[in-house]
Each structure stands twice: as C-alpha cells, then as structure tokens.
Design a protein around this motif. Structure first.
Motif, PDB file in Angstrom:
ATOM      1  N   ARG A 100      52.529  15.783 -82.478  1.00 29.67           N
ATOM      2  CA  ARG A 100      52.684  14.584 -82.055  1.00 29.67           C
ATOM      3  C   ARG A 100      53.143  14.800 -80.636  1.00 29.67           C
ATOM      4  NH1 ARG A 100      53.447   9.502 -84.658  1.00 29.67           N
ATOM      5  NH2 ARG A 100      54.939   8.133 -83.142  1.00 29.67           N
ATOM      6  N   ASN A 103      56.460  13.274 -78.915  1.00 24.74           N
ATOM      7  CA  ASN A 103      57.921  13.529 -79.386  1.00 24.74           C
ATOM      8  C   ASN A 103      58.425  14.384 -78.026  1.00 24.74           C
ATOM      9  OD1 ASN A 103      57.759  12.668 -81.852  1.00 24.74           O
ATOM     10  ND2 ASN A 103      56.828  14.529 -82.788  1.00 24.74           N
ATOM     11  N   ASP A 399      55.383  12.272 -90.374  1.00 20.11           N
ATOM     12  CA  ASP A 399      55.381  12.546 -88.717  1.00 20.11           C
ATOM     13  C   ASP A 399      56.174  11.209 -88.134  1.00 20.11           C
ATOM     14  OD1 ASP A 399      53.278  10.751 -89.655  1.00 20.11           O
ATOM     15  OD2 ASP A 399      52.598  10.570 -87.529  1.00 20.11           O
TER      16      ASP A 399
END
Length: 454
Positions: A100, A103, A399
C-alpha cells in the motif's frame, strides 16, 4: 480477506517445518504466558482454580520510566518500522503494509528467534535492514517510529509493554493477552505513555462490519436475544517430533516468559504448533474467538465483556492437540445470549460466520460481507429464499486496519482497536476457558477482574 488465506509459517515455525505439514495449517498463534499472568487466575491454560478468585494484576513494566517518541511525524514523513515476530503473520503484515504505497513506510529492522524467518523477512524488506534475535536490541534503535508485533501470544505482553516504554507506537496481533490480569496490565502500562497502539482485530476497520453496525444502531433488527458465532475448518493431525526438521531456533529464548517449571527440552511440535498446548495457549477459543466475539460485543454490548460463560469442548479427533479441536461456549450478556462454536474436524462452508437474531430481523456476517433480512421468514423459504433488505459486499481488510494505525501515528488520534477494546474482547474468551477447566459456569464481576466459579 479470509484469515485462512494468510501464509502459514509463524514466528515460531521454520520454513522447513512448515513444508512437512498440510497447507491447511494456515493459522499461527498462541495464548500463552507467563510470569506476567501468575497472580490468581491465569485464564489461558489455567489450573488450580479456586471457588472465588480476585485476580491480581501483573505489574510488568510498572517500574520502567517511559521514553519519549523519537520524533513528531508530519503528514508526508516516511514512517520507519520494525517487525517483532517475522513468521507467517509477520510477513503478511510486511507485504501488506509495503504494497500500500500511500502508507509511505519502510521496515528497517527485523526480530525473530528463528533464523530462517529472519532471513526471509530481511529479503522482503529490501535486504539492507538490521536483524536481531532479541527484541530489546531492536527497540534500542532510536530511529524506529513503530513496531509490528506478530510474535506468539504469550510474548505479547512483554513485546508490547517494552515497545511503548521504548517510545515506539505499536500494532499488536490478537489475541492481545494470555489472561485477564495480563491484559489489564497491558492497558495500564500503555496508558502510562502517549503511544498509539492498535490491536489486530481487522473487522473493526472492515467496511462491511462498520456499515453493519450503523444499520444495527438504526434499530433494523429490533431487540436481539441470540447471536451465534461459528467457525468450521477441517485440519490434519499434528506431526510427530521425529518427522520434523527445524533450522536454527533459539528455544530457550522462546520459553523465556515462562516460569522455570513450565520450561521443557526442545520439542519441535510444541514450538511450531504452540497454540494447541495449554502451557502456551488458550487454543482456538481465544485465537479465533477474539475476532468474532469482538464484533458481537461491539455491535450489541457497547464492546463490554459478558457477565458469565459456560463451555464444553475436547480434542475429539485431531491427534496431538491438548486444547479442544471442537467446542461450544455460551455467553450471558445483560440483554441477550451468544454462542461460540468451532470445530476443526469438518469444513462445512469452510468459513466463519456471525448470525444475530432480532425480533424484527436477522443479520449474517461472514467473509463475503453482511446481509440483513426482515422477519418473518415465509413458510416456503426453501423454495423461495428471501432477498436481503440490505447487502454489503466486502471482504476482510487487514490493509485498512494497518492503514488506520499508520494514519493515527501521524494524527495522534486513537485507532479503531485500542488496547481497551483488545482487552475487553479477549476477556470473554478467558472467562470461557476458565469455565472449561472448572467444568462449571464462570461469572465475571463488574470490576472486569474478579472471576467466580461456584
């Protein structure tokens, strides 16, 4: 994402050992410890239960002065992380967090007592990270902003408390604690600091469950009297020690939280499958149960634990287990009852589910999402199944739970599953395990600490 789809190799399980077992062994974890849980009633693998016991809270960490965080994170600052426990779940977190891109993170340190796990995690993190056998060494790295704790559960208390005392934010896998006093002390010590702690109960960040709570709060179900949590998998027998091959593992370090009388010579089965032995674990009662009972308590009891529990279960079929392969627990709440049923001997639907029965409707939550049905069902429902009034399609989102923690590291707001929630969720399961061992109904006083068994 289903919990079962996660990679199976744990921080206590080498890759070599993993190859000797069925791919069904996709879960890892333990409900264990320790010296931190010795007080009155250690409700994980408890023994010597008295008729009434006011559990004494552990004081691990209470004499340590908390260190400040290394820096204040800006909105665009890159977050520097460490991983404690780089087995299957730990490596899942590494991949999920790094995949991701928004992030804006990187892992700069890895800790595991298993050499193979360390090496694999180092490669996943880019190959130039530091690696350690002992978590204290990792926590000395002042540049680390936060740590992901994916170690066996009986290590969670030490790992979490040591991390926040070192000035690190933390994401700690569930179940949070080994016992009620263990969990109460974890809450106490975390709240002595200003650290951001998320417990790994990802349903708290899954869109379908969040939206389901909103519909429940609207009154769609009416008064709820029964909620059923269920989990069905078909797992194989544990291997024999002589059939297992392990690489380099620090067994003495693995046992470090345990009192001397609970430490044993190296046993690769207990090492790799600690969850199924009472010395280390509360079994699937606490492991899988934390996920589902947390949702039930969140939706229907303001996240509070039950007032009483009863449970029966046993290792009926799976060879090698000490903890039950099949059980059913009944929880008493002020306005409803809940049941929690699991078997690892049959994979009916090969999944978990939560079904809430209200006077005006029914809610079903599972891996696919959530569905709401109105009462009453037609007499010919098998021929003409009713359509859901509300249907929310969304898989589990680990996530998003990780992302919520990382965002809170920047904003300093509390995350979706703080330590209080983690403690309340698993307290219900500790209570059920107390009832299991005593073979009697166990009650929990309003103080959340006193367990009574007639």
């Amino acid at each position: 994402m289903s919990d079962k789809n996660r990679t199976s190799n744990t921080s206590g399980q080498s890759q070599a050992a993993n190859k000797t077992n069925s791919s069904d062994w996709s879960r890892r974890r333990i409900l264990g410890t320790a010296a931190a849980g010795v007080g009155a009633l250690a409700i994980g693998g408890c023994s010597g239960i008295q008729r009434t016991q006011a559990v004494k809270c552990s004081d691990y960490g209470s004499k340590v002065a908390p260190s400040p965080g290394s820096r204040v994170l800006g909105a665009n600052d890159r977050i520097l992380l460490g991983i404690i426990g780089s087995g299957g779940m730990g490596r899942h977190h590494i991949k999920s967090i790094l995949d991701r891109k928004e992030n804006n993170c990187e892992f700069i340190a890895v800790c595991d007592i298993n050499e193979a796990n360390r090496k694999t995690a180092v490669e996943m993190c880019g190959g130039k990270v530091k690696s350690f056998n002992e978590h204290e060494d990792l926590l000395k790295m002042k540049e680390i902003d936060g740590v992901v704790i994916a170690s066996p559960d009986f290590w969670h208390s030490r790992h979490l408390i040591d991390s926040v005392m070192a000035g690190k934010d933390a994401y700690c896998e569930k179940p949070m604690s080994y016992s009620i006093p263990d969990g109460a002390n974890m809450v106490k010590q975390v709240r002595r600091t200003d650290r951001i702690v998320q417990i790994g109960m990802q349903r708290r960040s899954t869109p379908s469950v969040i939206e389901a709570k909103q519909i429940v709060d609207s009154g769609f179900l009416g008064e709820v009297s029964l909620v059923r949590a269920e989990w069905y998998w078909n797992m194989g027998d544990l291997p024999k020690p002589e059939d297992m091959k392990l690489g380099k593992v620090d067994w003495e370090r693995f046992q470090a939280p345990l009192p001397p009388e609970k430490r044993y010579p190296m046993n690769p089965v207990k090492y790799c499958f600690w969850r199924y032995f009472w010395e280390y674990s509360g079994g699937n009662m606490t492991d899988q149960g934390t996920h589902l009972m947390d949702v039930i308590q969140w939706l229907f009891n303001d996240s509070k634990p039950p007032v009483a529990a009863q449970e029966h279960g046993a290792a009926y079929q799976i060879k090698g287990y000490e903890t039950p392969d099949t059980f059913c627990a009944v929880f008493e709440y002020p306005k409803f009852m809940a049941t929690w049923t699991l078997t690892y001997t049959n994979n009916w639907h090969d999944a978990w589910s939560i079904i809430a029965h209200g006077r005006k409707g029914t809610l079903e939550i599972d891996d696919k999402g959530a569905r709401f049905y109105k009462e009453k069902w037609p007499a010919n429902w098998e021929e003409y199944p009713p359509e859901p009034e509300h249907e929310i399609s969304s898989p589990l989102r680990v996530d998003l739970h990780e992302a919520n923690w990382l965002e809170c590291m920047r904003t300093r707001k509390q995350p979706n599953a703080p330590v209080e929630i983690g403690h309340q969720a698993v307290s219900a399961l500790h209570l059920a395990n107390a009832a299991h061992h005593a073979k009697k109904r166990a009650t929990l006083d309003p103080d959340g600490m006193t367990v009574r068994i007639p």
